[in-house]
Design an enzyme around this catalytic site. Structure first.
Site, mmCIF file in Angstrom:
data_model
loop_
_atom_site.group_PDB
_atom_site.id
_atom_site.type_symbol
_atom_site.label_atom_id
_atom_site.label_comp_id
_atom_site.label_asym_id
_atom_site.label_seq_id
_atom_site.Cartn_x
_atom_site.Cartn_y
_atom_site.Cartn_z
ATOM 1 N NE ARG A 27 -3.480 0.225 2.598
ATOM 2 C CZ ARG A 27 -4.675 0.413 2.011
ATOM 3 N NH1 ARG A 27 -5.233 -0.577 1.346
ATOM 4 N NH2 ARG A 27 -5.296 1.559 2.080
ATOM 5 C CD1 TRP A 74 0.980 6.846 -2.458
ATOM 6 C CD2 TRP A 74 2.516 5.267 -2.799
ATOM 7 N NE1 TRP A 74 1.229 6.807 -3.799
ATOM 8 C CE2 TRP A 74 2.175 5.839 -4.041
ATOM 9 C CE3 TRP A 74 3.460 4.260 -2.781
ATOM 10 C CZ2 TRP A 74 2.734 5.431 -5.243
ATOM 11 C CZ3 TRP A 74 4.018 3.850 -3.975
ATOM 12 C CH2 TRP A 74 3.664 4.430 -5.189
ATOM 13 C CG ASN A 100 -4.698 5.447 3.685
ATOM 14 O OD1 ASN A 100 -4.091 6.133 2.862
ATOM 15 N ND2 ASN A 100 -5.503 4.461 3.329
ATOM 16 C CD GLU A 482 -4.452 3.260 -21.702
ATOM 17 O OE1 GLU A 482 -3.462 3.572 -22.390
ATOM 18 O OE2 GLU A 482 -4.357 2.517 -20.701
ATOM 19 C CE LYS A 486 -3.612 -0.879 -19.558
ATOM 20 N NZ LYS A 486 -2.993 0.353 -19.970
ATOM 21 C CD GLU A 489 -0.209 -2.945 -20.979
ATOM 22 O OE1 GLU A 489 0.989 -2.968 -20.638
ATOM 23 O OE2 GLU A 489 -0.952 -1.992 -20.731
ATOM 24 C CE LYS A 604 2.554 0.057 -12.678
ATOM 25 N NZ LYS A 604 1.353 0.156 -13.543
HETATM 26 C C1 AGP Z 1 0.705 0.869 -19.368
HETATM 27 O O1 AGP Z 1 -0.303 -0.124 -19.244
HETATM 28 C C2 AGP Z 1 2.038 0.276 -19.660
HETATM 29 N N1 AGP Z 1 2.397 -0.644 -18.651
HETATM 30 C C3 AGP Z 1 3.124 1.273 -20.027
HETATM 31 O O2 AGP Z 1 2.798 1.729 -21.314
HETATM 32 C C4 AGP Z 1 3.333 2.524 -19.123
HETATM 33 O O3 AGP Z 1 2.225 3.356 -19.210
HETATM 34 C C5 AGP Z 1 4.560 3.271 -19.655
HETATM 35 O O4 AGP Z 1 5.687 2.443 -19.491
HETATM 36 C C6 AGP Z 1 4.798 4.616 -18.956
HETATM 37 O O5 AGP Z 1 5.055 4.399 -17.602
HETATM 38 P P1 AGP Z 1 5.066 5.672 -16.615
HETATM 39 O O6 AGP Z 1 3.698 6.252 -16.640
HETATM 40 O O7 AGP Z 1 5.440 5.107 -15.281
HETATM 41 O O8 AGP Z 1 6.090 6.649 -17.125
#
Ligand code: AGP
Length: 609
Positions: A27, A74, A100, A482, A486, A489, A604
């Site tokens: 979290r 956070w 929080n 977008e 999604k 990926e 990520k």
């Molecule tokens: C989004 O679903 C992806 N995992 C990827 O495109 C991500 O948005 C991109 O790497 C940018 O990341 P950031 O927003 O942390 O800069």
């Protein structure tokens, strides 16, 4: 989104708190701390850094007691630091508070308390709670907390203790989750169930506006007027991993469902008291500065880039400042034209994307003002930008970005309104109406979440295809991009988004009998054109899912399936329109048995080129 834990019982509270916080690190994890009632005093140990930093501090100087509270942070207000870590005490250090959420009116309260002589040691909004407890002390903790809460506005889950009234915890829930754990001769509170599972599976789920008085012998619940409440014990059957996902199968689905809360949080604390103007207190532009810009560059990658496309539409519409949206990995190498009248906005959920950070640095080297929109307070982007608007989505664990996107849109809407206000282009009534419509978004998002079973069935049908096309015009095209990202990926299906008018220039050759086409149709001014594009692909045999406004009686005559979403003002459509696409991608990925949260080949945060 922070993690809170509290304990009253016969065990060594430090052990209970640390094990609970370890289950809540997902979290938030930029700093951590605990407070324990030891030998008649409240003792606090806290530090910046992950929980491990606190554990090593306590290994050298342990705290010993049977009542305590803990927190893993956070950051929202105030950078990650020892001073900003929770728990917070007041001037006399005989209270301890963990929190929080976001106290919207903390600055006014802090100003008043400082005039009254209170000395603050942190930049956080939370610390004002401890000073208010001192100011309103009635001789008893529970009654004092009730008095303090009458002054506080915003979202908060709180756990509070004091040496003035030992052996008790008071826990409060308002717009931030909190649960109570029931034991034998011991009781607990926590932000989330995972923190409790090592000790009990008998849980009270606190509802909005509830407060609990917790001792080792009893837990009493009340509403905020002090009226006693009878609550049903919830038996937790989840295992620990499922519990971290809040009972959802994947973090992505949990984060999709967090969007109503995240959208609400990202708006809070950024509007005037009457809710009719945008204030953006974190923006420290000199007077008249906002009039100097004649061009804006929005630079980002991936989903954040797609949010920037919506940002372009709304900023240009509300301010008439020309906006260019750029892919960070291209921007950093193309020697962009920058002048003293250019504002560069970088968008990054992680705040660590290498290309986006490079774009920020190039802009700053050229002496250009850089505003960052990011979800991580202590990130490189946040530290190096001149101004930062933080999206209060909370940690986003799943690789596929969802709640970060919608909260980035909220930040961009607030920025566009603020620029329009400050440049004298937007009247007070327009801004107030726009903000009213924004405040309705969480409710409309909840409505769309109710369509999940229908979307799941559609996703299963579509998931047998190796191709899918997403179409849209205007901002529908930005959202289509977008949606396609999604979809591809996490389902690994080849998905592309096209401006609907572009099909006939080549892509139509790929449309074969039965191929799924997802047509977004919310831009009223382009409705007829969008319908004719649906007919165009239908004539080649495509299977069309249209997403349109509730009440549209025409679209069903052209599309094979229609998902109706509740209407909102045109500029805000992307916030609602993206939700079905997130769910479509999620369920298609599940149908194909993929690792939804950790899709192949992806990370990520792309911290390298
Ligand atoms: C989004 O679903 C992806 N995992 C990827 O495109 C991500 O948005 C991109 O790497 C940018 O990341 P950031 O927003 O942390 O800069």
């Amino acid at each position: 989104m922070c993690g809170i834990v509290g304990y009253v019982g016969s065990k060594n509270a430090q052990d209970v708190l640390l094990s609970g916080l370890a289950k809540l690190e997902y979290r938030g994890y930029d700093s951590a701390g605990i407070a324990i009632y030891e030998n008649g005093e409240v003792k606090i140990s806290k530090t910046v850094g992950r929980l491990a930093a606190l554990e090593s501090m306590l290994a050298d100087s342990p705290l010993s007691g049977k009542v305590g509270i803990g927190h893993t942070r956070w950051a929202t207000h105030g950078k990650p630091s020892d001073e900003n870590a929770h728990p917070h005490a007041g001037c006399a250090s005989d209270f301890a508070v963990v929190h929080n959420g976001i106290i919207e009116n903390y600055q006014q309260l802090k100003d008043r308390l400082m005039v009254a002589g209170h000395r603050f040691v942190s930049e956080t909004d939370t610390e004002i709670i401890a000073h208010l407890l001192e100011e309103h002390w009635t001789g008893e903790l529970f009654a004092t907390v009730l008095k303090v809460l009458k002054e506080v506005r915003g979202a908060y889950a709180l756990a509070i203790m004091t040496q003035r009234d030992p052996g008790k915890l008071v826990a409060v829930r308002k717009h931030s989750p909190l649960v109570i754990g029931l034991g034998q001769g011991e009781n607990f509170c926590a932000s989330d169930i995972p923190a409790l599972l090592g000790y009990t599976r008998d849980v009270l789920i606190m509802e909005e506006g509830e407060i609990a008085l917790i001792t080792d012998a009893a837990v009493e619940c009340f509403d905020l007027s002090g009226r006693p409440l009878e609550k049903k014990v919830f038996q937790v059957t989840w295992d620990a991993v499922a519990a971290e996902k809040g009972g959802f199968d994947h973090y992505m689905l949990k984060e999709i469902h967090e969007q109503p809360r995240a959208v609400r949080d990202t708006m809070s604390g950024r509007l005037s008291e009457d809710g009719k103007r945008v204030t953006l207190p974190e923006i420290k532009w000199p007077d008249g500065f906002v009039q100097t810009w004649d061009r804006i560059h929005i630079v980002a990658a991936g989903t954040s880039y797609h949010a920037g496309l919506v940002g372009k539409a709304v900023i240009e519409s509300l301010t008439r400042i020309p906006v260019d949206v750029e892919i960070a990995s291209e921007y950093r190498y193309r020697d962009p034209i920058l002048t003293a009248h250019t504002l560069v906005i970088v968008i990054s959920q992680s705040g660590e994307t290498a290309d986006t950070l490079a774009a920020l640095r190039i802009s700053k080297e050229r002496g250009v003002r850089v505003l960052a929109i990011t979800n991580v307070v202590g990130s490189s982007v946040a530290r190096e930008a001149d101004d930062v608007i933080v999206t209060w989505a909370g940690p986003e664990i799943s690789v596929a970005s969802t709640k970060a996107y919608t909260t980035q849109l909220i930040a961009l809407y607030l920025l566009a309104l603020y620029l329009g206000q400050e440049r004298g282009r937007l009247g007070a009534e327009f801004v107030a109406d726009f903000l009213e419509d924004m405040r309705e978004l969480p409710k409309r998002l909840e409505e769309i979440l109710g369509s999940s079973p229908w979307i799941e069935r559609t996703a299963k049908d579509f998931s047998v295809w190796e191709d899918a096309f997403f179409l849209g015009r205007g901002t529908d095209y930005a959202v289509a991009l977008e949606g396609a990202l999604k979809y591809k990926e996490i389902s690994y299906i080849h998905a592309e988004a096209y401006p609907a008018g572009e099909l006939k220039h080549g892509t139509l050759a790929l449309v074969v009998e039965g191929v799924p086409v997802i047509a977004l149709v919310t831009v009223d001014a382009l409705y007829e054109k969008s319908v004719s594009n649906i007919k165009e692909v239908k004539a080649r045999g495509a299977h069309v899912l249209a997403i349109s406004w509730a009440g549209d009686e025409e679209i069903g005559k052209s599309a094979d399936r229609v998902l109706y979403i509740p209407r909102t003002r045109a500029e805000l459509a992307p916030v609602l329109l993206v939700l079905p696409l997130q769910l479509l991608a999620y369920y298609a990925s599940v149908a194909r048995g993929n690792d939804v949260d950790k899709p192949r080949n992806l990370a990520k945060s792309v911290t390298v080129e």
